[in-house]
Design a protein around this motif. Sequence first.
Motif, short mmCIF file in Angstrom:
data_model
loop_
_atom_site.label_atom_id
_atom_site.label_comp_id
_atom_site.label_asym_id
_atom_site.label_seq_id
_atom_site.Cartn_x
_atom_site.Cartn_y
_atom_site.Cartn_z
N ASN A 73 110.98 42.04 -18.49
CA ASN A 73 110.35 43.24 -19.04
C ASN A 73 110.18 44.33 -17.99
O ASN A 73 109.18 45.05 -17.98
N LEU A 74 111.16 44.45 -17.12
CA LEU A 74 111.21 45.50 -16.11
C LEU A 74 110.04 45.41 -15.12
O LEU A 74 109.59 46.39 -14.56
N GLN A 75 109.55 44.19 -14.88
CA GLN A 75 108.56 43.99 -13.83
C GLN A 75 109.24 43.92 -12.45
O GLN A 75 108.56 43.98 -11.42
N ALA A 76 110.56 43.80 -12.46
CA ALA A 76 111.34 43.82 -11.22
C ALA A 76 112.71 44.38 -11.55
O ALA A 76 113.13 44.41 -12.71
N THR A 77 113.43 44.80 -10.51
CA THR A 77 114.78 45.33 -10.71
C THR A 77 115.82 44.55 -9.90
O THR A 77 116.99 44.92 -9.87
N LYS A 78 115.39 43.48 -9.27
CA LYS A 78 116.30 42.59 -8.55
C LYS A 78 115.69 41.21 -8.49
O LYS A 78 114.47 41.06 -8.40
N ASP A 79 116.57 40.19 -8.55
CA ASP A 79 116.09 38.82 -8.46
C ASP A 79 117.19 37.95 -7.86
O ASP A 79 118.36 38.08 -8.23
N ASP A 80 116.80 37.07 -6.96
CA ASP A 80 117.79 36.19 -6.32
C ASP A 80 118.35 35.13 -7.26
O ASP A 80 119.35 34.48 -6.94
N ASP A 81 117.72 34.96 -8.44
CA ASP A 81 118.20 33.98 -9.41
C ASP A 81 119.35 34.52 -10.26
O ASP A 81 119.70 33.92 -11.29
N ILE A 82 119.96 35.60 -9.86
CA ILE A 82 121.04 36.22 -10.62
C ILE A 82 122.26 35.31 -10.74
O ILE A 82 123.05 35.43 -11.69
N ALA A 83 122.44 34.37 -9.82
CA ALA A 83 123.68 33.59 -9.75
C ALA A 83 124.04 32.90 -11.06
O ALA A 83 125.22 32.73 -11.38
N GLY A 84 123.03 32.53 -11.85
CA GLY A 84 123.30 31.78 -13.08
C GLY A 84 123.79 32.63 -14.24
O GLY A 84 124.23 32.08 -15.26
N ILE A 85 123.73 33.95 -14.10
CA ILE A 85 124.12 34.80 -15.23
C ILE A 85 125.04 35.95 -14.80
O ILE A 85 125.10 36.99 -15.48
N THR A 86 125.76 35.80 -13.71
CA THR A 86 126.71 36.84 -13.31
C THR A 86 127.95 36.79 -14.19
O THR A 86 128.22 35.80 -14.89
N GLY A 87 128.74 37.84 -14.13
CA GLY A 87 130.00 37.85 -14.86
C GLY A 87 130.91 36.72 -14.42
O GLY A 87 131.60 36.10 -15.24
N GLU A 88 130.90 36.43 -13.13
CA GLU A 88 131.71 35.33 -12.61
C GLU A 88 131.26 33.99 -13.19
O GLU A 88 132.10 33.13 -13.53
N LYS A 89 129.95 33.81 -13.29
CA LYS A 89 129.42 32.55 -13.83
C LYS A 89 129.82 32.37 -15.29
O LYS A 89 130.25 31.28 -15.70
N PHE A 90 129.70 33.42 -16.08
CA PHE A 90 130.10 33.33 -17.48
C PHE A 90 131.59 33.03 -17.60
O PHE A 90 132.01 32.21 -18.42
N ALA A 91 132.42 33.70 -16.76
CA ALA A 91 133.86 33.48 -16.82
C ALA A 91 134.23 32.06 -16.39
O ALA A 91 135.09 31.41 -17.01
#
Length: 593
Positions: free
Chosen positions: A257-275
Amino acid sequence: MIRDYFRVLVVDLATGKGKVAKIEGRNEFAGGSGVGALLFNIYGHAQRPWDDPDQPLIFSIGALTGLFPLMSKTVCSFKSPYHDQFAESHAGGRSALAIRFADYDAIVIKGRAPRLSCLSIGMSHLEVKDVQFLAGKDVFSTGKLLRRMFPGSGHRSILRIGPAGESLSGMACINADTYRHFGRLGSGGVMGSKNLKGIVIQGDGSFALPDNKDYSKVFDEVYEKMTGTDMMSKYHNLGTAANLNVLNELKSLPWRNLQATKDDDIAGITGEKFADDTLLRNAACAGCPVGCIHLGFVREKFMEQNQYMYRQVAYDYEPIFATGSMLGVTDAFHVLAIMDEIEKVGLDVMSGGVALAWATEAFEKGIITEKETIVPLAFGDAEGYKKAVNYLGQAANEFYTALSKGTLVATKKYGGEDFACVLGQEMAGYATGETFYVAESLGFRHSHLDSGGYAWDQKNDKKDVDAVCDFLIGDETGRAFITSMVACLFGRGVYNDEQLSACLKSVGYTEIAENMDTIGERVRAMRWKVRFDTGYDPDAISIPKRYNEVTTWKGKTDPEYLAELKKEYGNRIRNLVSEEALIRLGLDKYEKN
């Protein structure tokens, strides 16, 4: 094959009959967005509510539909259940080519069917069929049954709604051919208000292609740019999901809910991960060689039979943001599972995800409880969100009914307006800075694609109100023309002014080609005129306090600059529909209906 007028099918659901109208204005409005606004001005009622039976639901295509690659979109124009003002939504799929092969430039649907119905139309047939047995059915079940009821060729397009549309939700979308959507501002609710569960468009006619060397040459040039260069490759490869990592690094990706604009947990939902882990295949809209639709999968186990079923789910950047980072969900398969539930009930994924993000923070703060949410909500809890999506889509209680009308409607009743992530409607996934916040808040569709405000923020850190407003106004003009062709906006790099002019001239639309700038201005002004006629007021739109707290790569939001920018952009928009501007563009003759 070209004509200097619009051939429009006008359907009355109350009588089950239709007629073909000849509407002048091809060289003034081109098609798509332009003819959509023109037809609403003719058939719509500015002062009546959105659900008045006589309000039109309009589907329109463009001058170049079916003639060139990526001219594959249909524009849906309507009075919105979200804000009760004129609105527009775009979708790919097969509907544009189906309408072209049925030999219409637009379809206008008026009236209300006596019972839940499906409208089937083609070049020489029209039927309003009772489908009351489909009441409450989800989008997938509805599509499966409609395909059996209305068999057709590859030029058949099936539009349908789910429970969200039947509950008249301001967030309900129209599903187009399973993987595409008329998503924003509640077009599905308009179908629901008309007792219209589905629309089947049979492209059962044919049309001749231009028989000249110029057309073949220009077509080959466009096709080569799209398939033989890297201009479109990013859309086919990782797709827009590649933006997740980029925006996260720029501190511009909304989290929880826009309490942050960056998070180190991004790895699980990157475009590369989905692909790497979820991608089954690519698909494309009819008439498109690019294949930007990325289909992942979810797996469901049926305990009784001990069997598994796989279901395909289309994903790209916006759905991943809305059901992933915005909800704090960092597992790609869990994100797809939430998307799948949203698809079933027929909600716009951005609106639904952002609304539930607000509800989660409100739940954490104690503003609402399980009495309202039915299930506990917590960032990262995918199972809870899958249940909440269904409650939202079905407007299961007083709370979800309010939320389905818009997050700000819910805040008026329960509080929490300061942290509502609403920019005219529930935000798109670009926490890039002041330019974007203002552009989406005041923009015609409240869409990130109304202009390139999000791109401006990523390249500029100067606070220059005039420069920003010049950019936004200028950018909108070109986009208004492209959405009157109707081109997919992914192809705007290929379809620059020179290329569009060559395309138009090669098929005989020389007058349109020679007046593109003026037509773009006229279309933009006509859309804004109708929007103002139906109640638009830029001063009445507020930007919630949460946006003053956001920090991006440029630093923290400057509230004074944000307010100054909003005021000036609002003034610029008003100037687009000044008496002088309307007279210059020949729009003074169009009275409010």
